[in-house]
Design a protein around this motif. Structure first.
Motif, PDB file in Angstrom:
ATOM      1  N   ALA A   1       0.841  -1.206   0.000  1.00 52.89           N
ATOM      2  CA  ALA A   1       0.000   0.000   0.000  1.00 52.89           C
ATOM      3  C   ALA A   1       0.873   1.251   0.000  1.00 52.89           C
ATOM      4  O   ALA A   1       1.903   1.293   0.663  1.00 52.89           O
ATOM      5  N   ILE A   2       0.427   2.256  -0.749  1.00 54.33           N
ATOM      6  CA  ILE A   2       1.083   3.560  -0.785  1.00 54.33           C
ATOM      7  C   ILE A   2       0.018   4.603  -0.455  1.00 54.33           C
ATOM      8  O   ILE A   2      -1.006   4.682  -1.130  1.00 54.33           O
ATOM      9  N   CYS A   3       0.287   5.387   0.576  1.00 56.98           N
ATOM     10  CA  CYS A   3      -0.695   6.374   1.037  1.00 56.98           C
ATOM     11  C   CYS A   3      -0.426   7.762   0.475  1.00 56.98           C
ATOM     12  O   CYS A   3       0.722   8.166   0.295  1.00 56.98           O
ATOM     13  N   HIS A   4      -1.525   8.478   0.236  1.00 57.29           N
ATOM     14  CA  HIS A   4      -1.500   9.884  -0.140  1.00 57.29           C
ATOM     15  C   HIS A   4      -2.395  10.611   0.859  1.00 57.29           C
ATOM     16  O   HIS A   4      -2.785  10.033   1.869  1.00 57.29           O
ATOM     17  N   VAL A   5      -2.761  11.851   0.604  1.00 61.32           N
ATOM     18  CA  VAL A   5      -3.542  12.623   1.580  1.00 61.32           C
ATOM     19  C   VAL A   5      -4.904  11.983   1.845  1.00 61.32           C
ATOM     20  O   VAL A   5      -5.263  11.724   2.986  1.00 61.32           O
ATOM     21  N   THR A   6      -5.679  11.703   0.795  1.00 65.87           N
ATOM     22  CA  THR A   6      -7.015  11.114   0.999  1.00 65.87           C
ATOM     23  C   THR A   6      -7.219   9.870   0.139  1.00 65.87           C
ATOM     24  O   THR A   6      -8.348   9.519  -0.187  1.00 65.87           O
TER      25      THR A   6
ATOM     26  N   PRO B   1      -7.701  12.109   5.832  1.00 66.98           N
ATOM     27  CA  PRO B   1      -6.269  12.415   5.929  1.00 66.98           C
ATOM     28  C   PRO B   1      -5.742  12.120   7.325  1.00 66.98           C
ATOM     29  O   PRO B   1      -6.510  12.050   8.288  1.00 66.98           O
ATOM     30  N   ASP B   2      -4.429  11.924   7.405  1.00 63.94           N
ATOM     31  CA  ASP B   2      -3.731  11.706   8.681  1.00 63.94           C
ATOM     32  C   ASP B   2      -4.381  10.581   9.494  1.00 63.94           C
ATOM     33  O   ASP B   2      -4.639  10.726  10.681  1.00 63.94           O
ATOM     34  N   THR B   3      -4.649   9.464   8.826  1.00 59.14           N
ATOM     35  CA  THR B   3      -5.321   8.328   9.464  1.00 59.14           C
ATOM     36  C   THR B   3      -4.575   7.042   9.150  1.00 59.14           C
ATOM     37  O   THR B   3      -4.190   6.802   8.015  1.00 59.14           O
TER      38      THR B   3
ATOM     39  N   THR C   1      -2.412   7.831   5.926  1.00 64.20           N
ATOM     40  CA  THR C   1      -2.613   8.858   4.907  1.00 64.20           C
ATOM     41  C   THR C   1      -1.910  10.127   5.367  1.00 64.20           C
ATOM     42  O   THR C   1      -1.754  10.379   6.566  1.00 64.20           O
ATOM     43  N   ASP C   2      -1.467  10.926   4.398  1.00 69.53           N
ATOM     44  CA  ASP C   2      -0.721  12.149   4.696  1.00 69.53           C
ATOM     45  C   ASP C   2      -1.617  13.192   5.349  1.00 69.53           C
ATOM     46  O   ASP C   2      -2.838  13.149   5.220  1.00 69.53           O
ATOM     47  N   GLN C   3      -0.971  14.139   6.016  1.00 67.35           N
ATOM     48  CA  GLN C   3      -1.706  15.258   6.583  1.00 67.35           C
ATOM     49  C   GLN C   3      -2.108  16.210   5.471  1.00 67.35           C
ATOM     50  O   GLN C   3      -1.457  16.286   4.445  1.00 67.35           O
TER      51      GLN C   3
END
Length: 157
Positions: free
Chosen positions: A18-23, A74-76, A101-103
């Motif tokens: 998995a690769i996370c982004h903001v949302t 975000p941020d989760t 996920t990013d802030q």
């Protein structure tokens, strides 16, 4: 030597990444033996704070699979696992993964005070006129300079 395969539930998916982004989160995995019939996948995204599971269902088998889930918080921190299923049953991936996920960048919060005191670089505003920035006026960047929003002008409000 010949092999005889009986129909059944598919083998569990492997190599879950998995690769996370903001949302959003982009997930990739490899499918294994489909049980002798077509298989599809269900991806679970479990919010670690609320323990609420969001899932995407009916993802077709492509062998090496990629799916991007959007509209996440975000941020989760999310725990992620995949299920393969067919008419004979369901199997859960033995591998789980997770990511945070990013802030957001001032989408729902105020920028730091130092950002409000700085002016945007002139060359940035000359390269990126206001109409390019989703019709946001240049004044927007007098409050939130480009270097403070990490080159994400669409987040300026």
């Amino acid at each position: 030597m010949s092999y005889i395969f009986t129909s059944g539930a598919p083998d569990p998916p492997t190599n879950v990444i998995a690769i996370c982004h903001v949302t959003s989160i982009k997930v990739s995995w490899k499918s294994k033996f489909n049980g002798g019939v077509n298989q599809t996948f269900r991806i679970h995204f479990v919010d670690s704070q609320t323990n609420i599971s969001i899932h995407e269902d009916g993802i077709n088998d492509m062998g090496e699979n990629i799916f991007e889930k959007e509209t996440l918080n975000p941020d989760t921190w999310y725990d992620i696992f995949i299920e393969a299923y067919n008419v004979y049953g369901t199997t859960k991936s033995t591998e789980t993964t997770n990511c945070t996920t990013d802030q957001t960048h001032w989408l729902h919060q105020q920028p730091p005070a130092q950002c409000l005191q700085q002016q945007p670089p002139a060359q940035y505003l000359q390269q990126q006129p206001a109409h390019f920035l989703f019709n946001k006026p240049v004044q927007c960047f007098q409050q939130q300079p480009a270097q403070c929003i990490q080159n994400q002008p669409a987040k300026c409000h």
